[in-house]
Design an enzyme around this catalytic site. Structure first.
Site, PDB file in Angstrom:
ATOM      1  N   GLU A   1      -0.188  -3.396  -5.642  1.00  0.00           N
ATOM      2  CA  GLU A   1      -0.084  -2.516  -4.481  1.00  0.00           C
ATOM      3  C   GLU A   1       1.248  -1.779  -4.394  1.00  0.00           C
ATOM      4  OE1 GLU A   1      -1.305  -5.599  -4.372  1.00  0.00           O
ATOM      5  OE2 GLU A   1      -3.375  -5.333  -3.732  1.00  0.00           O
TER       6      GLU A   1
ATOM      7  N   HIS B   1      -7.440 -10.577   5.739  1.00  0.00           N
ATOM      8  CA  HIS B   1      -8.208  -9.366   5.423  1.00  0.00           C
ATOM      9  C   HIS B   1      -8.683  -8.670   6.693  1.00  0.00           C
ATOM     10  CE1 HIS B   1      -8.484 -11.483   1.577  1.00  0.00           C
ATOM     11  NE2 HIS B   1      -8.916 -10.374   1.016  1.00  0.00           N
TER      12      HIS B   1
END
Lengths: 330, 333
Positions: free
Chosen positions: A60, A129
């Protein structure tokens, strides 16, 4: 007009911009042949090829940083981070690099990148999440922060974000991906920094955004039957914030409820409340500004717990009734 | 290898013979870097430069050697210790000095300071206050070159300390799988602030880390401008065909990490031994001994370098501070 989903609207925005401008491209984890973890980019790999729809490693920091580097040298990248929770791993690149380049280089750089990332809870994916981290990004001058609540807004705002010369954090709502809405064919732009009145009303204003808009509208309809006329205002862009529209609505109704699923403490609702309290709207208020945010907890797994970690229709209704009671007009 | 052997190897078989003009340009840029830093140190002691600054004294061969092998259109990302990289890439000394004094005429209109100098018109896409902050940006810049089909490269400067950051590993990996034209140039000056490399990594050479990403790693004497030049020149052609490379330039920082560093973690003897290997003296010696430049010519270059820096100081001191009206400018495009 055709009815398409929020996900399809996002894909249409990306595809049309990529056809229009060869500098636009998409990169991220599984955005290629797989079509994106939520299926947003399905078919784009086939149309644009692996050069312009780029699968990345699960990295990321470099996804965000490479987008910044490509943007500052002349491309217009769209980078996808699969869950907004994982933008934490990209933070240096977004906060210290992309957001700062223009100012700290004395205005010489432009960083026209979009970071798309699904946010919010409701999928049963639990604490890592499911977060709503928009307030973090709103605290960083140099970034723009967009959270669309309808397919129409998603397409028009994403096109504006892609054409914007600044780094834009575009937070998509997982639970909205499959929701349908009317979207006109072809090109249209929704200017960043313009709020939308989703429902007009005269008794009380709900200011909300993202996936909290549908429950707020539903509650508004139900309360209409009980004689309470609710206005629902969606800022759509949190940074820059369309303060005027919010202030006008607060002046009009005299009562404000702010609803968001992000945890309440340090949430963006506090900023909206402060903006209103610090404006001429204050003199029109018939009751204190009320906030209804998520509970100050990590999102739990168990469905009933998860559902109640964020504002529910019942809680929104209750908050409105409290606001009405607390006012002279009630 | 002794210095003599290294010198012989540099101008040896298969390598281009560097022109007098190029070598003298490298010499003056190294002098500019040294004198610039000495002036900054002085300004600091006088309280005229605020914040902090990370001086590059002792490492001049690395920046100037590497940048001299690049074209104007080739891009660099730089570090918190970036003054040498800027000068190597041909930056305007006046604007650079003005920036350090926080003046309106500075590269960043006084808003960036020492750690944020950028000159996109000359391929410098920015110094960086974050250790390892430039790795990912260099990968993105190389992606631009590829997608726009431009035949240039990106050189990413970073230090030994930055090679322990996650961004280093992510960037090398992505540049490798996408075969992007990036030269990752590690300036190993043996310390990450106060901690010696022996205590922050369990490998002798940063260059060996390249193997983990399926790319080549090479070591070069970072105090030898000519050796660095050749390494980067060769790497430039290599990365266009093969994707990234990692070059480790072994060098040494003579001064502390930053102005707040009392430099107590290393011995005077160690510092002195590296001062013996001064990269500027070494280039001068080579130029004279190889009969490329005369002592008089080199003296005159040194005089010129001093004048250039004095002029930059004068320009900076005579420049105004930015108006308070500009404080909100350039947050957004």
């Amino acid at each position: 007009m055709s009815e398409i989903t929020y996900a399809q609207a996002i894909k249409e925005a990306m595809s049309e911009e990529m056809r229009r401008d060869e500098n636009v491209f998409l990169m991220g984890e599984d955005v290629g042949l797989y079509g994106g973890a939520f299926g947003v980019s399905v078919g784009m790999f086939e149309e644009f090829g692996e050069e312009r729809v780029r699968d990345t490693p699960i990295s990321e920091a470099v996804i965000a940083g490479a987008a910044a580097g490509a943007a500052v040298t002349g491309m217009r990248p769209i980078a996808e981070i699969m869950f907004s929770d994982f933008t934490t791993i990209s933070m240096d690149q977004l906060v210290n690099q992309a957001a700062k380049m223009r100012y700290m280089f004395g205005g010489k750089a432009k960083v026209p990148m979009v970071l798309r990332t699904p946010g919010g809870s409701g999928t049963g994916a639990a604490a890592q999440h499911s977060q709503s981290l928009e307030a973090w990004f709103c605290h960083v001058p140099g970034l723009k922060v967009v959270i669309p609540s309808t397919p129409y807004d998603a397409k028009g705002l994403l096109k504006a974000a892609i054409r914007d010369d600044n780094p834009v954090i575009f937070i998509e709502q997982k639970l909205l991906y499959r929701r349908k809405g009317e979207v006109p064919e072809g090109d249209y732009i929704i200017e960043l920094g313009k709020a939308d009145v989703k429902r007009e009303g005269k008794d009380v204003t709900i200011i909300s955004y993202g996936r909290m808009i549908p429950p707020c509208l539903k509650v508004a309809e139900e309360l209409a039957a009980e004689g309470i006329d609710v206005e629902v205002v969606d800022p759509r862009t949190l940074l820059p914030l369309d303060k005027d529209t919010l202030i006008q609505s607060a002046k009009k109704t005299g009562r404000v409820l702010i609803v968001h699923e992000a945890v309440q403490t340090g949430g963006f609702g506090g900023e909206i409340a402060a903006v209103l309290a610090d404006s001429e709207a204050f003199y029109y208020l018939d009751a204190p500004i009320k906030r209804l945010g998520g509970l100050d907890i990590p999102i739990p797994y168990c469905p009933e717990l998860e559902k109640n970690a964020v504002p529910t229709e019942e809680k929104i209704k209750e908050a409105i009734k409290t606001l009405m009671k607390g006012s002279a007009k009630a | 290898m002794t210095e003599k052997e290294l010198d012989a190897a540099q101008q040896g078989k298969g390598q281009e013979t560097l022109s007098k003009e190029l070598l003298e340009d490298m010499y003056i840029k190294m002098l500019h870097t040294r004198l610039f830093e000495e002036k900054v140190a002085y300004f600091f002691s006088m309280g005229m430069v605020h914040g902090t600054t990370h001086l590059y004294v002792g490492e001049e061969a690395s920046a100037v050697g590497a940048c001299s092998a690049l074209e104007v259109e080739d891009l660099i990302t730089s570090t918190h210790r970036g003054h040498g990289h800027c000068i190597g890439k041909g930056i305007d000394l006046n604007k650079m000095m003005a920036e350090l004094l926080g003046k309106e005429t500075g590269y960043c209109k006084g808003k960036g300071g020492s750690m944020h100098i950028a000159d996109l018109t000359r391929g410098n896409i920015g110094a960086n206050g974050v250790v390892g902050g430039g790795h990912a940006i260099s990968v993105g810049a190389a992606l631009t070159l590829r997608m726009k089909k431009q035949d240039n490269v990106v050189l990413c400067f970073f230090g030994d300390g930055a090679s322990n950051e996650g961004s280093f590993h992510e960037a090398l990996n992505l540049a490798s799988v996408w075969k992007l034209p990036v030269i990752f140039l590690c300036e190993n000056n043996l310390y990450g602030m106060s901690v010696p490399v022996s205590k922050s990594m369990n490998v002798q050479d940063v260059a060996v880390r390249a193997a983990a990403y399926g790319i080549e790693g090479r070591v070069v004497d970072g105090n030898d401008a000519i050796a660095v030049y050749h390494a980067v020149k060769e790497a430039k052609e290599y990365v266009k065909e093969n994707g990234p490379i990692l070059i480790e330039a072994k060098t040494y920082r003579w001064l502390g990490h930053s102005k707040s560093d009392a430099n107590v973690y290393r011995t005077k003897e160690e510092i002195a031994s590296w001062k013996e290997k001064c990269p500027i003296k070494r280039l001068r010696k080579y130029l004279e001994e190889a009969g490329i430049s005369t002592a008089e010519e080199l003296d005159s270059i040194e005089k010129q370098a001093k004048e250039d820096i004095d002029k930059a100081v004068e320009f900076a001191q005579n420049s105004p501070y930015p108006s308070l009206d500009t404080i909100m400018d350039d947050v957004y495009a």
